[in-house]
Design an enzyme around this catalytic site. Structure first.
Site, mmCIF file in Angstrom:
data_model
loop_
_atom_site.group_PDB
_atom_site.id
_atom_site.type_symbol
_atom_site.label_atom_id
_atom_site.label_comp_id
_atom_site.label_asym_id
_atom_site.label_seq_id
_atom_site.Cartn_x
_atom_site.Cartn_y
_atom_site.Cartn_z
ATOM 1 N N ARG A 2 -14.076 2.369 4.300
ATOM 2 C CA ARG A 2 -12.887 1.532 4.489
ATOM 3 C C ARG A 2 -11.601 2.347 4.578
ATOM 4 O O ARG A 2 -10.763 2.110 5.423
ATOM 5 C CB ARG A 2 -12.762 0.540 3.334
ATOM 6 C CG ARG A 2 -11.594 -0.420 3.496
ATOM 7 C CD ARG A 2 -11.265 -1.118 2.197
ATOM 8 N NE ARG A 2 -10.457 -0.283 1.311
ATOM 9 C CZ ARG A 2 -10.453 -0.370 -0.012
ATOM 10 N NH1 ARG A 2 -11.250 -1.233 -0.602
ATOM 11 N NH2 ARG A 2 -9.681 0.411 -0.736
ATOM 12 N N ASN A 60 0.826 -1.208 0.000
ATOM 13 C CA ASN A 60 0.000 0.000 0.000
ATOM 14 C C ASN A 60 0.861 1.259 0.000
ATOM 15 O O ASN A 60 0.592 2.227 -0.722
ATOM 16 C CB ASN A 60 -0.916 0.014 1.224
ATOM 17 C CG ASN A 60 -2.079 -0.947 1.098
ATOM 18 O OD1 ASN A 60 -2.356 -1.483 0.027
ATOM 19 N ND2 ASN A 60 -2.765 -1.195 2.205
ATOM 20 N N HIS A 104 -14.983 3.315 -15.250
ATOM 21 C CA HIS A 104 -14.840 2.506 -14.041
ATOM 22 C C HIS A 104 -16.114 1.728 -13.739
ATOM 23 O O HIS A 104 -16.164 0.935 -12.797
ATOM 24 C CB HIS A 104 -14.481 3.430 -12.865
ATOM 25 C CG HIS A 104 -14.014 2.729 -11.635
ATOM 26 N ND1 HIS A 104 -14.750 2.708 -10.471
ATOM 27 C CD2 HIS A 104 -12.891 2.012 -11.367
ATOM 28 C CE1 HIS A 104 -14.103 2.021 -9.548
ATOM 29 N NE2 HIS A 104 -12.971 1.598 -10.060
ATOM 30 N N HIS A 107 -14.834 -3.752 -0.398
ATOM 31 C CA HIS A 107 -14.767 -3.049 -1.678
ATOM 32 C C HIS A 107 -16.128 -2.600 -2.196
ATOM 33 O O HIS A 107 -16.209 -1.805 -3.133
ATOM 34 C CB HIS A 107 -14.093 -3.968 -2.708
ATOM 35 C CG HIS A 107 -13.683 -3.299 -3.977
ATOM 36 N ND1 HIS A 107 -14.353 -3.489 -5.159
ATOM 37 C CD2 HIS A 107 -12.678 -2.434 -4.244
ATOM 38 C CE1 HIS A 107 -13.769 -2.778 -6.117
ATOM 39 N NE2 HIS A 107 -12.754 -2.122 -5.582
#
Length: 736
Positions: free
Chosen positions: A590, A43, A461, A618
């Site tokens: 999140r 990350n 997207h 997600h």
């Protein structure tokens, strides 16, 4: 702007801190803790490549801050440095002082170089000579070199060398001969190669080959113990074999992170695919934004820092192992089941029958799939059956990220070869997946698929698939809309939601959506769908304000929203307005959250929680109470400016009452979690929620949202949960 807001970059770092907290959690199995450390490192790599690179560029060019908090780029870089350093120290503390020792107690032993016994030393020498030495390529580097050949995120070893007297004489002679050939004097020649006649260091760089396994298993006297070291330690140990005639005086490991926040000039580049390929190549030679180096040689640190044109605050020192992303190689070791989470097997949806065509299941009712608790197979089946179904006329689909051996790609190829009209929009601007997507797009084109390479200046997207079939009563459409990518691999690791439907209006609007993104159609007027960048943000604001209006009129208002990130200042301000009107707002975010909850008179009715567990959360789902006539939406988009203003996204309603109720129960779980949840406080800090404390349930069994979701689906499948469903299964031929 009004605010208040939390800085986006610092908020993201706090998300990675929550991931790190799972590695620090002694209740998590050891190899899972190691996995979280690897995720933290990965990350941070992307964070520096994209976000820090952007802020650094703003600072270098003296651009005005775009941060809604008003923090200058320099202030942001300073704060980033401080917090990343703190989290890095925590990372190595838990790895070296906790996880590695605990693994050793469980027979999985990392052996440091200074701990190798004689048998292990002999093994390492033989292993290096036979397996490693032939692959290595030492590269000479003088002080002052730019080190432009050092690849992005590639682990390297650097060595300072001192020649033996024989090597020194030979080197001087070669330098003199070379200089004389260029019509210089012998004295000039001696100065030409000052490395052999002055104190200037000889430095060599060796890339740790990514083609070799990072984990090297060592022999042990105990058959029950698995001992290992890392490849770079083998290279450091045997480096003298690379430089005959020289001695290694100092050595270190290092890796660089380069700027990846750049793309194609879509106004000027006519060949978009070729331009994107050049972007991919450039990424490995772009400006360096971070140097990671292990503690030790200060001289090498200075040389590398200068050569890479970095400031001291862009250098991050750490202990070994330097490269933590590849700890996944240890996590994936065979055996040691007791050191892992117990498996949760993806289960079939009770609404998709195995022995009937997928179309028959969808015609009965809309189907909600909750991955990875429910299998991704129905989505794959939808494409595969369409490819082989003689009644299928056309398939339309968006692809953003796919797996390396995607069954969906294979099915689309087969569909085109079978004479179906197949149209696919492949988004080439999916960061770090550009190369793979170019390959898929070219492969699909060769099979006869109509491929669209994205939309200029926008990322597509949205996650949408449309199947058109000829049936007994005419042409009928079937649609799948989702919150996650058409990727069978990540569907086992990410929680996502998908809807299958043959609703006429919804399918018609999805058809109009595809016409708009693949052809020259104007942006369509939509009733059920909301599409970014043209109408989704406006629709979200309208829904929030409707709840505020009901609350101001004496009714109740409730908003429950689940997303990956909340960073759009305009949406945040409207949420503040709704809070002041008395609307209860529960946000499950999140990652990034720039909203500040719990401020009197501003956001006191807003609560924010974040859940970090074995699966990456997600899905995006939004619930609006609407005075008792609840509306529920799923979406591909987070509430961020990039999603709502710079991407093509879809938000779609869930109209089946049973599915709406199921989604409400899923959303509620995250606010009941007192095991893996963190709460955002009004001072901008996150606080882990512990069972029986801090307002969590003081009695009863602790709640873990992901485990509860898994158990619900398992119990429903086993018949332990009431189904509210009675029907006779009628076997018949598919309609013609």
């Amino acid at each position: 702007m009004s605010g208040p807001y939390i800085n986006r970059e610092l908020s993201w770092i706090e998300f990675n801190g929550r991931v790190l907290s799972e590695a620090e959690n002694a209740q998590v199995p050891l190899l899972e803790r190691l996995k979280f450390l690897s995720i933290v490192a990965s990350n941070f790599d992307e964070f520096f490549m994209v976000r820090v690179a952007t802020v650094k560029r703003q600072h270098t060019l003296n651009k005005a801050s775009t941060c809604p908090t008003g923090m200058s780029p320099k202030d942001q870089l300073t704060a980033i440095r401080a917090r990343v350093t703190e989290l890095s120290e925590r990372t190595y503390r838990v790895l070296l002082d906790d996880i590695f020792p605990a693994l050793a107690e469980n027979r999985l032993v990392r052996v440091r170089r200074d701990e190798w016994d004689s048998e292990q030393q002999s093994f390492v020498k033989r292993f290096f000579r036979e397996r490693v030495f032939p692959v290595l390529t030492p590269v000479r580097a003088m002080e002052g070199d730019s080190l432009s050949a050092v690849g992005n995120l590639r682990l390297h070893a650097a060595f300072l060398l001192e020649p033996s007297p024989e090597a020194r004489a030979e080197s001087v002679g070669l330098a003199a001969a070379s200089a004389i050939s260029e019509t210089t004097t012998p004295a000039d020649a001696e100065r030409t190669d000052g490395r052999t006649t002055s104190d200037e260091p000889l430095m060599a760089i060796v890339q740790v080959p990514p083609s070799l396994e990072r984990v090297v298993y060592l022999p042990t006297t105990d058959a029950d113990v698995v001992a290992f070291t890392f490849l770079e330690q083998v290279i450091l140990s045997e480096a003298y074999q690379l430089f005959p005639g020289f001695s290694v005086t100092e050595q270190c490991l290092f890796r660089v992170t380069r700027d990846a926040d750049f793309g194609v000039d879509e106004e000027r580049d006519e060949d978009f695919v070729e331009a994107m390929e050049q972007v991919i190549e450039t990424r490995d030679r772009s400006d360096v934004v971070r140097l990671n180096i292990n503690r030790g040689s200060q001289r090498l640190r200075r040389i590398l820092t200068d050569a890479l044109l970095l400031e001291e605050d862009e250098v991050y020192e750490s202990a070994d192992p330097l490269e933590l992303r590849n700890l996944m190689d240890v996590v994936s070791i065979d055996g040691f089941a007791e050191l892992r989470d117990p498996p949760w097997k993806s289960m079939p949806s009770p609404w998709v029958e195995e022995d009937e065509a997928i179309w028959d299941s969808i015609r009965k009712r809309d189907i909600l799939l909750h991955h990875p608790y429910e299998s991704f197979d129905p989505v794959v089946r939808m494409v595969q059956e369409a490819a082989d179904d003689p009644q299928t006329l056309a398939i339309k689909m968006t692809l953003y990220r796919t797996s390396g051996n995607s069954p969906i790609i294979k099915a689309l190829e087969r569909a085109a070869e079978n004479g179906k009209q197949v149209s696919v929009l492949v988004e080439l601007k999916a960061r770090f997946d550009e190369e793979r997507n170019i390959g898929w797009a070219q492969r699909l084109e060769r099979a006869g698929v109509i491929v669209v390479y994205g939309i200029a200046r926008l990322k597509v997207h949205a996650k949408a698939m449309l199947i058109i079939r000829r049936e007994r009563h005419g042409v009928r459409r079937y649609v799948h809309l989702g919150t996650g990518n058409y990727n069978d691999k990540t569907a086992k690791l990410y929680t996502d939601l998908g809807l299958m439907s043959c609703d006429d209006t919804l399918c018609y609007e999805v058809g109009r959506f595809f016409n708009a993104i693949t052809g020259y159609s104007v942006i369509p007027g939509l009733q059920k769908l909301a599409m970014a960048p043209v109408g989704m943000k406006r629709r979200i604001i309208e829904l929030i304000r409707r709840e505020a209006s009901r609350a101001q009129g004496g009714g109740s208002g409730l908003i429950i929203a689940k997303m990956n990130s909340l960073a759009d200042p305009e949406v945040i301000d409207v949420l503040y307005e709704a809070s002041r009107a008395g609307v209860e707002i529960r946000l499950n975010v999140r990652g990034i959250c720039m909203l500040v909850p719990g401020i009197a008179g501003v956001s006191e009715t807003i609560s924010v929680v974040s859940v970090v567990d074995r699966y990456l959360e997600h899905s995006r789902a939004f619930y609006f109470e609407n005075g008792g006539s609840a509306e529920v939406y799923l979406a591909s988009a987070d509430w961020m400016p990039r999603n709502l203003e710079k991407r093509v996204e879809l938000m779609f309603p869930v109209e089946n009452p049973d599915i709406r109720r199921r989604l409400r129960r899923i959303l509620d779980l995250f606010f009941q979690d007192d095991t893996k949840a963190h709460r955002l406080l009004s001072d901008g800090t996150w606080h882990r929620i512990d069972a029986g404390a801090d307002g969590a349930a003081a009695v009863g069994e602790a709640v873990r949202a992901q485990e509860a979701a898994y158990r619900r689906i398992r119990d429903r499948l086993s018949g332990d949960e009431p189904q509210n469903r009675q029907e006779f299964k009628v076997r018949r031929k598919p309609p013609k």
